[in-house]
Design a protein around this motif. Structure first.
Motif, PDB file in Angstrom:
ATOM      1  N   GLU A   1       0.826  -1.207   0.000  1.00  0.00           N
ATOM      2  CA  GLU A   1       0.000   0.000   0.000  1.00  0.00           C
ATOM      3  C   GLU A   1       0.862   1.260   0.000  1.00  0.00           C
ATOM      4  O   GLU A   1       0.508   2.258  -0.640  1.00  0.00           O
ATOM      5  N   GLU A   2       1.975   1.226   0.687  1.00  0.00           N
ATOM      6  CA  GLU A   2       2.884   2.386   0.712  1.00  0.00           C
ATOM      7  C   GLU A   2       3.401   2.683  -0.689  1.00  0.00           C
ATOM      8  O   GLU A   2       3.434   3.840  -1.119  1.00  0.00           O
ATOM      9  N   VAL A   3       3.794   1.654  -1.415  1.00  0.00           N
ATOM     10  CA  VAL A   3       4.288   1.836  -2.782  1.00  0.00           C
ATOM     11  C   VAL A   3       3.152   2.307  -3.692  1.00  0.00           C
ATOM     12  O   VAL A   3       3.333   3.204  -4.515  1.00  0.00           O
ATOM     13  N   GLU A   4       1.977   1.712  -3.530  1.00  0.00           N
ATOM     14  CA  GLU A   4       0.820   2.054  -4.358  1.00  0.00           C
ATOM     15  C   GLU A   4       0.436   3.524  -4.209  1.00  0.00           C
ATOM     16  O   GLU A   4       0.074   4.181  -5.192  1.00  0.00           O
ATOM     17  N   ILE A   5       0.547   4.056  -2.992  1.00  0.00           N
ATOM     18  CA  ILE A   5       0.146   5.448  -2.738  1.00  0.00           C
ATOM     19  C   ILE A   5       1.296   6.424  -2.976  1.00  0.00           C
ATOM     20  O   ILE A   5       1.135   7.413  -3.705  1.00  0.00           O
ATOM     21  N   LEU A   6       2.429   6.183  -2.385  1.00  0.00           N
ATOM     22  CA  LEU A   6       3.520   7.161  -2.419  1.00  0.00           C
ATOM     23  C   LEU A   6       4.424   7.047  -3.639  1.00  0.00           C
ATOM     24  O   LEU A   6       5.175   7.971  -3.942  1.00  0.00           O
ATOM     25  N   HIS A   7       4.364   5.933  -4.346  1.00  0.00           N
ATOM     26  CA  HIS A   7       5.184   5.739  -5.556  1.00  0.00           C
ATOM     27  C   HIS A   7       4.288   5.131  -6.635  1.00  0.00           C
ATOM     28  O   HIS A   7       4.599   4.066  -7.191  1.00  0.00           O
ATOM     29  N   SER A   8       3.203   5.814  -6.925  1.00  0.00           N
ATOM     30  CA  SER A   8       2.149   5.240  -7.780  1.00  0.00           C
ATOM     31  C   SER A   8       2.641   4.893  -9.192  1.00  0.00           C
ATOM     32  O   SER A   8       2.235   3.879  -9.764  1.00  0.00           O
ATOM     33  N   SER A   9       3.497   5.720  -9.766  1.00  0.00           N
ATOM     34  CA  SER A   9       4.011   5.436 -11.123  1.00  0.00           C
ATOM     35  C   SER A   9       4.870   4.183 -11.126  1.00  0.00           C
ATOM     36  O   SER A   9       4.791   3.351 -12.038  1.00  0.00           O
ATOM     37  N   TYR A  10       5.683   4.034 -10.123  1.00  0.00           N
ATOM     38  CA  TYR A  10       6.531   2.842  -9.975  1.00  0.00           C
ATOM     39  C   TYR A  10       5.663   1.603  -9.766  1.00  0.00           C
ATOM     40  O   TYR A  10       5.915   0.542 -10.352  1.00  0.00           O
ATOM     41  N   TYR A  11       4.602   1.759  -8.973  1.00  0.00           N
ATOM     42  CA  TYR A  11       3.693   0.648  -8.688  1.00  0.00           C
ATOM     43  C   TYR A  11       3.001   0.175  -9.972  1.00  0.00           C
ATOM     44  O   TYR A  11       2.877  -1.033 -10.223  1.00  0.00           O
ATOM     45  N   LYS A  12       2.583   1.142 -10.797  1.00  0.00           N
ATOM     46  CA  LYS A  12       1.919   0.789 -12.058  1.00  0.00           C
ATOM     47  C   LYS A  12       2.854   0.007 -12.979  1.00  0.00           C
ATOM     48  O   LYS A  12       2.442  -0.945 -13.647  1.00  0.00           O
ATOM     49  N   LYS A  13       4.111   0.415 -13.017  1.00  0.00           N
ATOM     50  CA  LYS A  13       5.097  -0.280 -13.856  1.00  0.00           C
ATOM     51  C   LYS A  13       5.312  -1.713 -13.363  1.00  0.00           C
ATOM     52  O   LYS A  13       5.438  -2.638 -14.167  1.00  0.00           O
TER      53      LYS A  13
END
Length: 299
Positions: free
Chosen positions: A280-292
């Motif tokens: 969830e931390e990655v999904e919210i705070l690093h959303s572009s990275y999470y999408k990749k």
């Protein structure tokens, strides 16, 4: 020999009379500047600015960082509060063992370098003597730790640190840290704040290593300086000014880095210990990275 001491006494009395903010004309026309090397022929004329910055500006600026930055974060913590993310979802492996070891060495170096550097800066406040001298030596030894870590750290993370459109968006919303909502923040593996800290800590850090070495050893001669008309005293003054200016930025951003990793995001510091971030931390705070990561089916 007596005349030498009489002249030095007159210099001291003149300095007391005019103060650190004396008009710059004094440094260009009188006998005093020539004795002090402030405006010798062929010099870079840094004497006046060196005296002004060292005696008038640097100490208040560092004191402002020491008091102002923690005070701002305390207000943020009390008003906004920390971000809390779920620990029930999957964990994402972000930092390798090599990443974590290099970061740990750099962290230890900074934890030693910054306090000892500040003690050296405020040496007179601490009474000088053995304590300040010991801090100077610890500062020098800690620099060796930083040298060991800074080059691997640069090459292992540099490719992630270049400016991206997401960084502009991140800056416009201050990374989402000024509200309590969990809205996706545009950022790659590293956000704009982390990128700023990276470049200052690595490239700025290398410059601080060089300028710090110049001030530590002092008694050396570089032919390239002499051949370009730069005197030893000019080089040392320039080194001190650059070192302190960069040190001011490093100290401020180091405090920011500590606050963000320890207080602003609950549990964030564990990622650089275990290598894993909460999904969830990655999904919210690093959303572009999470999408990749989702597109590559790495999650």
């Amino acid at each position: 020999m007596k005349s030498k001491y009489i002249i030095l006494a007159l210099v001291a009395l003149s300095t007391l009379a005019f103060g650190a903010n004396a008009d710059s004309a004094i440094y260009g026309k009188d006998l005093i500047p020539n004795i002090l090397g402030y405006d010798q022929k062929g010099s870079l004329h840094l004497g006046y600015y060196f005296t002004l910055m060292q005696s008038t500006y640097f100490k208040p600026l560092f004191l402002g960082v020491l008091i102002g930055v923690p005070a701002a974060f305390l207000i943020h913590y009390l008003v906004i509060g920390p971000m809390v993310f779920s620990h029930d979802r999957k964990k994402i492996y972000v930092f390798t063992l090599f990443n974590r070891i290099v970061h740990a060495i750099a962290a230890i170096a900074f934890i030693l370098l910054i306090p000892t550097g500040l003690i050296i800066m405020f040496g007179s406040t601490f009474g000088g003597g053995t304590f300040v001298t010991a801090c100077r030596e610890i500062h020098a030894i800690s620099t060796l730790l930083f040298i060991i870590s800074v080059f691997p750290m640069f090459f292992m993370w540099a490719r992630w640190m270049f400016l991206h459109w997401d960084d502009i968006k991140w800056l416009m919303i201050v990374g989402g840290y000024l509200n309590k909502d969990k809205k996706p923040v545009p950022a790659g593996k590293f956000n704009a704040g982390q990128k700023t800290w990276f470049w200052l800590a690595t490239l700025g850090g290398v410059v601080m290593i060089l300028t710090g070495a110049a001030m530590y050893f002092q008694d050396f001669r570089l032919e390239i300086l002499a051949s370009n008309g730069i005197s030893q005293i000019d080089f040392l003054r320039a080194s001190a000014l650059i070192h302190n200016a960069l040190g001011l930025g490093v100290t401020a951003l180091f405090f920011v880095h500590l606050y963000m990793s320890i207080f602003a995001i609950k549990g964030a510091i564990h990622s650089i210990i275990t290598g894993y971030k909460e999904e969830e931390e990655v999904e919210i705070l690093h959303s572009s990275y999470y999408k990749k990561l989702k597109e590559k089916k790495e999650i």
